[in-house]
Design an enzyme around this catalytic site. Structure first.
Site, PDB file in Angstrom:
ATOM      1  N   THR A  61       0.794  -1.225   0.000  1.00  0.00           N
ATOM      2  CA  THR A  61       0.000   0.000   0.000  1.00  0.00           C
ATOM      3  C   THR A  61       0.830   1.280   0.000  1.00  0.00           C
ATOM      4  O   THR A  61       0.386   2.292  -0.535  1.00  0.00           O
ATOM      5  CB  THR A  61      -0.970   0.017   1.193  1.00  0.00           C
ATOM      6  OG1 THR A  61      -0.231  -0.134   2.402  1.00  0.00           O
ATOM      7  CG2 THR A  61      -1.979  -1.111   1.084  1.00  0.00           C
ATOM      8  N   CYS A  62       2.023   1.256   0.566  1.00  0.00           N
ATOM      9  CA  CYS A  62       2.846   2.470   0.591  1.00  0.00           C
ATOM     10  C   CYS A  62       3.287   2.875  -0.811  1.00  0.00           C
ATOM     11  O   CYS A  62       3.566   4.042  -1.064  1.00  0.00           O
ATOM     12  CB  CYS A  62       4.071   2.271   1.473  1.00  0.00           C
ATOM     13  SG  CYS A  62       3.671   2.147   3.220  1.00  0.00           S
ATOM     14  N   TYR A  63       3.364   1.891  -1.700  1.00  0.00           N
ATOM     15  CA  TYR A  63       3.861   2.147  -3.058  1.00  0.00           C
ATOM     16  C   TYR A  63       2.774   1.971  -4.117  1.00  0.00           C
ATOM     17  O   TYR A  63       3.069   2.078  -5.313  1.00  0.00           O
ATOM     18  CB  TYR A  63       5.029   1.208  -3.368  1.00  0.00           C
ATOM     19  CG  TYR A  63       6.141   1.324  -2.376  1.00  0.00           C
ATOM     20  CD1 TYR A  63       7.004   2.414  -2.392  1.00  0.00           C
ATOM     21  CD2 TYR A  63       6.312   0.377  -1.371  1.00  0.00           C
ATOM     22  CE1 TYR A  63       8.014   2.541  -1.463  1.00  0.00           C
ATOM     23  CE2 TYR A  63       7.330   0.486  -0.439  1.00  0.00           C
ATOM     24  CZ  TYR A  63       8.174   1.569  -0.493  1.00  0.00           C
ATOM     25  OH  TYR A  63       9.179   1.693   0.431  1.00  0.00           O
TER      26      TYR A  63
END
Length: 94
Positions: A61-63
């Site tokens: 999710t961060c990327y």
């Protein structure tokens, strides 16, 4: 829904259906909010992984990155993606 899908049923055969789009967006981004610059600013990367058909897709999710195993059919892809989305728990920060 206007597309004819039932609210409880999710399938990749109707990719514009809100029954799949909203949970998929949350699964990929980790957020249920629209980005400040709108959906057009969201860049999602889908990359193939060498893992077998028994594995589920994995979202980073961060990327905004989706690791997607190579499935032999659309039916298996749909089933695994829906299973991953249905079992997504998020960060549980509420």
């Amino acid at each position: 829904f206007a597309c004819g899908c039932s609210p409880g049923g999710r399938s990749l055969t109707c990719p514009t259906c809100p029954a799949l789009f909203v949970p998929l967006a949350v699964f990929l981004t980790g957020s249920d909010r629209i980005p400040i610059y709108g959906m057009s600013s969201l860049r999602i990367i889908i990359q193939s992984t060498p893992s077998g058909e028994q594995y589920l897709p994995v979202a980073h999710t961060c990327y905004n990155l989706l690791d997607l195993p190579k499935y032999s059919s659309k039916e298996i892809l749909s089933a695994r993606l829906v299973q991953a989305i249905d079992h997504y728990e998020g960060f549980s920060l509420a």
